[in-house]
Design a protein around this motif. Structure first.
Motif, PDB file in Angstrom:
ATOM      1  N   TYR A 202       0.841  -1.203   0.000  1.00 40.84           N
ATOM      2  CA  TYR A 202       0.000   0.000   0.000  1.00 40.84           C
ATOM      3  C   TYR A 202       0.875   1.251   0.000  1.00 40.84           C
ATOM      4  CZ  TYR A 202      -3.947   3.032   1.205  1.00 40.84           C
ATOM      5  OH  TYR A 202      -4.914   4.012   1.203  1.00 40.84           O
ATOM      6  N   ALA A 203       1.946   1.211   0.786  1.00 43.65           N
ATOM      7  CA  ALA A 203       2.863   2.346   0.834  1.00 43.65           C
ATOM      8  C   ALA A 203       3.443   2.621  -0.553  1.00 43.65           C
ATOM      9  CB  ALA A 203       3.988   2.065   1.828  1.00 43.65           C
ATOM     10  N   ARG A 204       3.762   1.550  -1.273  1.00 44.79           N
ATOM     11  CA  ARG A 204       4.323   1.705  -2.621  1.00 44.79           C
ATOM     12  C   ARG A 204       3.340   2.436  -3.533  1.00 44.79           C
ATOM     13  NH1 ARG A 204       4.027  -1.321  -7.160  1.00 44.79           N
ATOM     14  NH2 ARG A 204       2.833  -2.917  -6.060  1.00 44.79           N
ATOM     15  N   PHE A 205       2.059   2.112  -3.406  1.00 44.79           N
ATOM     16  CA  PHE A 205       1.044   2.771  -4.232  1.00 44.79           C
ATOM     17  C   PHE A 205       0.895   4.247  -3.886  1.00 44.79           C
ATOM     18  CE2 PHE A 205      -0.192  -1.214  -5.985  1.00 44.79           C
ATOM     19  CZ  PHE A 205      -0.969  -0.921  -7.095  1.00 44.79           C
ATOM     20  N   LEU A 206       1.234   4.595  -2.646  1.00 43.32           N
ATOM     21  CA  LEU A 206       1.126   5.988  -2.216  1.00 43.32           C
ATOM     22  C   LEU A 206       2.455   6.726  -2.359  1.00 43.32           C
ATOM     23  CD1 LEU A 206      -1.015   5.523   1.026  1.00 43.32           C
ATOM     24  CD2 LEU A 206      -1.809   6.060  -1.281  1.00 43.32           C
TER      25      LEU A 206
END
Length: 259
Positions: A202-206
């Protein structure tokens, strides 16, 4: 800034000093790639700390330390006629040219995602059996998770929207809570790993680097806790003898000073 000629002259000076140290210094004479390895890892982490602190003067110094290690390994390699600095530089130059056909060839790309996909596909054509072969086994688990996800995304194995990833995070949290209720330690650990892995995704997507984010929190916690310790010393009262309510007062003071 220094000219290209000045930069090359400085690099040549470093190579000369390395030659002299290897020939004359008892400590430098004794070093091997194996003895330098843990020192290199330490220097790399120190560089990472300087970057995280945005201390550019320290970044410059730590880059010098890392560069010294690169020169040192190359000097050791040259002593057995295995490779020298020219070999190392030419190797990376050829790799960069080969993996950037949109610059040095006739391939067209629309954005950075196209570049990443091309990069991974080219590596497979170079003989890699898996896009994950390039993930070092010794990486810290959090960094490794991020690199794994980034690499598989480069060949299209990815979610389409951040909302889908967040749903996966919630799903993993629910599964983790089920195992907590069941009090199965082995299953709890497995599901907790899934939670972290999904949060990293999720962090990667943000566009959040999870390692940097966690390290910032570590530094923030250390700063606040050390403030709490200093206040306890001022009161001549050991932390172990303070109530949580008393400690919380100073903790909130530390938080306020951060803002």
């Amino acid at each position: 800034m220094n000219s290209r000629a000045a930069q090359l002259k400085a690099f040549d000076r470093l190579l000369t000093i390395m030659d002299e140290l290897r020939a004359q210094c008892p400590w430098d004479k004794k070093q091997t790639m194996q003895t330098l390895r843990h020192l290199t890892i330490e220097e790399t982490y120190e560089l990472g700390d300087a970057i995280l602190e945005n201390d550019l003067d320290e970044v410059k110094k730590e880059l010098g330390d890392v560069l010294l290690h690169i020169v040192f390994y190359t000097k050791i390699g040259s002593e057995t006629d295995t490779f020298d600095m020219a070999d190392v530089c030419n190797e990376i130059c050829e790799k960069l040219i080969n993996r950037h056909p949109h610059i040095y060839g006739d391939v067209e790309v629309d954005d950075e995602e196209d570049v990443k996909r091309n990069w991974e596909n080219i590596k497979l054509k170079e003989g890699k059996n898996s896009v994950l072969e390039g993930v070092p086994k010794g990486l810290p688990a959090l960094v490794k998770a991020n690199r794994i996800q980034d690499k598989v995304a480069g060949v299209g194995f990815d979610w389409e929207k951040p909302a889908q990833v967040w749903e996966k995070v919630q799903e993993e949290l629910e599964e983790f809570q089920q195992e907590v209720k069941a009090k199965d330690n082995e299953r709890m650990e497995a599901e907790f790993g899934d939670v972290i892995f999904s949060m990293v995704n999720y962090a990667r997507f943000l566009n959040i680097n999870p390692e940097n984010a966690l390290e910032r929190t570590n530094k923030k916690f250390i700063k606040r806790f050390q403030y709490l310790e200093s206040k306890a010393k001022e009161l001549s009262k050991p932390l172990a003898e303070m109530t949580l309510a008393e400690m919380d007062v100073f903790w909130e003071e530390a938080k306020a000073s951060d803002s």
